[in-house]
Design a protein around this motif. Structure first.
Motif, PDB file in Angstrom:
ATOM      1  N   GLY A   3      38.497  52.623  44.381  1.00 32.49           N
ATOM      2  CA  GLY A   3      37.433  52.451  45.359  1.00 32.49           C
ATOM      3  C   GLY A   3      36.999  51.013  45.579  1.00 32.49           C
ATOM      4  N   GLN A   4      37.588  50.082  44.852  1.00 29.82           N
ATOM      5  CA  GLN A   4      37.206  48.676  44.977  1.00 29.82           C
ATOM      6  C   GLN A   4      38.131  47.934  45.945  1.00 29.82           C
ATOM      7  N   SER A   5      37.667  46.785  46.402  1.00 25.61           N
ATOM      8  CA  SER A   5      38.435  45.927  47.303  1.00 25.61           C
ATOM      9  C   SER A   5      38.947  44.705  46.559  1.00 25.61           C
ATOM     10  N   VAL A   6      40.111  44.203  46.979  1.00 17.43           N
ATOM     11  CA  VAL A   6      40.596  42.916  46.491  1.00 17.43           C
ATOM     12  C   VAL A   6      39.805  41.869  47.267  1.00 17.43           C
ATOM     13  N   PRO A   7      39.044  41.011  46.571  1.00 18.23           N
ATOM     14  CA  PRO A   7      38.236  40.015  47.288  1.00 18.23           C
ATOM     15  C   PRO A   7      39.118  38.991  47.999  1.00 18.23           C
ATOM     16  N   ASP A   8      38.648  38.527  49.143  1.00 19.27           N
ATOM     17  CA  ASP A   8      39.391  37.518  49.892  1.00 19.27           C
ATOM     18  C   ASP A   8      39.148  36.147  49.264  1.00 19.27           C
ATOM     19  N   PRO A   9      40.190  35.508  48.722  1.00 16.09           N
ATOM     20  CA  PRO A   9      40.005  34.216  48.064  1.00 16.09           C
ATOM     21  C   PRO A   9      40.020  33.030  49.024  1.00 16.09           C
ATOM     22  N   TYR A  10      40.232  33.272  50.309  1.00 16.72           N
ATOM     23  CA  TYR A  10      40.455  32.208  51.283  1.00 16.72           C
ATOM     24  C   TYR A  10      39.366  31.137  51.258  1.00 16.72           C
ATOM     25  N   TYR A  11      38.108  31.538  51.217  1.00 14.05           N
ATOM     26  CA  TYR A  11      37.008  30.575  51.282  1.00 14.05           C
ATOM     27  C   TYR A  11      36.508  30.139  49.908  1.00 14.05           C
ATOM     28  N   GLY A  12      37.132  30.650  48.854  1.00 15.83           N
ATOM     29  CA  GLY A  12      36.697  30.299  47.505  1.00 15.83           C
ATOM     30  C   GLY A  12      37.576  29.227  46.895  1.00 15.83           C
ATOM     31  N   GLY A  13      37.369  28.990  45.633  1.00 14.37           N
ATOM     32  CA  GLY A  13      38.156  27.989  44.912  1.00 14.37           C
ATOM     33  C   GLY A  13      39.371  28.598  44.251  1.00 14.37           C
ATOM     34  N   ALA A  14      39.998  27.821  43.388  1.00 14.39           N
ATOM     35  CA  ALA A  14      41.224  28.247  42.700  1.00 14.39           C
ATOM     36  C   ALA A  14      40.983  29.477  41.835  1.00 14.39           C
ATOM     37  N   ASN A  15      39.787  29.602  41.262  1.00 20.08           N
ATOM     38  CA  ASN A  15      39.499  30.761  40.415  1.00 20.08           C
ATOM     39  C   ASN A  15      39.634  32.067  41.183  1.00 20.08           C
ATOM     40  N   GLY A  16      39.266  32.040  42.469  1.00 20.88           N
ATOM     41  CA  GLY A  16      39.398  33.236  43.295  1.00 20.88           C
ATOM     42  C   GLY A  16      40.844  33.667  43.428  1.00 20.88           C
ATOM     43  N   PHE A  17      41.742  32.734  43.592  1.00 17.39           N
ATOM     44  CA  PHE A  17      43.166  33.054  43.703  1.00 17.39           C
ATOM     45  C   PHE A  17      43.701  33.600  42.379  1.00 17.39           C
ATOM     46  N   GLU A  18      43.262  33.015  41.282  1.00 18.55           N
ATOM     47  CA  GLU A  18      43.695  33.492  39.965  1.00 18.55           C
ATOM     48  C   GLU A  18      43.213  34.927  39.738  1.00 18.55           C
ATOM     49  N   HIS A  19      41.964  35.200  40.075  1.00 21.78           N
ATOM     50  CA  HIS A  19      41.400  36.542  39.917  1.00 21.78           C
ATOM     51  C   HIS A  19      42.169  37.555  40.778  1.00 21.78           C
ATOM     52  N   VAL A  20      42.464  37.174  42.018  1.00 21.45           N
ATOM     53  CA  VAL A  20      43.211  38.058  42.920  1.00 21.45           C
ATOM     54  C   VAL A  20      44.605  38.337  42.353  1.00 21.45           C
ATOM     55  N   PHE A  21      45.271  37.327  41.842  1.00 17.70           N
ATOM     56  CA  PHE A  21      46.598  37.535  41.242  1.00 17.70           C
ATOM     57  C   PHE A  21      46.526  38.490  40.064  1.00 17.70           C
ATOM     58  N   ASP A  22      45.517  38.324  39.211  1.00 22.74           N
ATOM     59  CA  ASP A  22      45.361  39.231  38.068  1.00 22.74           C
ATOM     60  C   ASP A  22      45.240  40.674  38.542  1.00 22.74           C
ATOM     61  N   MET A  23      44.385  40.910  39.527  1.00 22.61           N
ATOM     62  CA  MET A  23      44.170  42.264  40.054  1.00 22.61           C
ATOM     63  C   MET A  23      45.460  42.823  40.661  1.00 22.61           C
ATOM     64  N   ILE A  24      46.154  41.993  41.414  1.00 20.86           N
ATOM     65  CA  ILE A  24      47.369  42.447  42.094  1.00 20.86           C
ATOM     66  C   ILE A  24      48.476  42.742  41.086  1.00 20.86           C
ATOM     67  N   GLU A  25      48.641  41.902  40.086  1.00 19.47           N
ATOM     68  CA  GLU A  25      49.669  42.166  39.060  1.00 19.47           C
ATOM     69  C   GLU A  25      49.395  43.478  38.338  1.00 19.47           C
TER      70      GLU A  25
END
Length: 165
Positions: free
Chosen positions: A127-149
């Motif tokens: 029921g959760q969404s993958v947050p959009d890291p586009y407007y955030g910093g590098a940590n957002g991309f790392e968090h998104v990768f963790d969730m996706i993996e």
């Protein structure tokens, strides 16, 4: 004696512009499928709901994070979802609940069951969404990768189970 033809399971990841979340899921899932020896049985693609970035490479931050984790996104180009995608793909996976609503409005009633929230395949993030890291910093991309993996491994286990792979 007739030879049974094995069908290819087609997975499509969808986000807003197809430059951050969905190409990341595309690259990660494709590599996991390859490592499982299932490239001939599962095909992977990604697209966006908008045409803002058609033809572009994924965001440089996504590509950099991918490369640091052993994934290659260099052959992915942004494309906009097409009506035929709902028919051709077996799994049409939205990165967030807004995408899910939009896709359900676009698709015919016969294809509604294919449209799901990607994180519904994660054991603790249903029921959760993958947050959009586009407007955030590098940590957002790392968090998104963790969730996706994490979710990609669960998705592959589900597909293997559902399709006896």
């Amino acid at each position: 004696m007739t030879e049974q033809v094995e069908s290819v399971i087609k997975v499509l990841f969808v986000c807003t512009g197809n430059i951050c979340r969905s190409p990341t899921a595309d690259g990660v899932f494709r590599k996991i499928v390859e490592e499982a020896g299932l490239s001939g049985r599962i095909s992977v693609d990604s697209c966006g709901l908008s045409a803002y970035h058609v033809g572009e490479l994924p965001d440089p931050r996504s590509r950099e994070m991918a490369q640091s984790r052993g994934y290659d996104l260099s052959d992915i180009r942004s494309r906009k979802i097409k009506p035929s995608d709902y028919e051709q793909f077996d799994y049409v996976l939205a990165m967030d609940d807004g995408h899910l609503r939009d896709m359900r409005r676009q698709a015919s009633s016969t294809h509604q069951t294919k449209i799901e929230l990607f994180l519904d395949y994660h054991p603790q993030r249903t029921g959760q969404s993958v947050p959009d890291p586009y407007y955030g910093g590098a940590n957002g991309f790392e968090h998104v990768f963790d969730m996706i993996e994490e979710t990609s491994n669960s998705l592959l286990a589900h597909i293997r189970n559902q399709h006896a792979l």
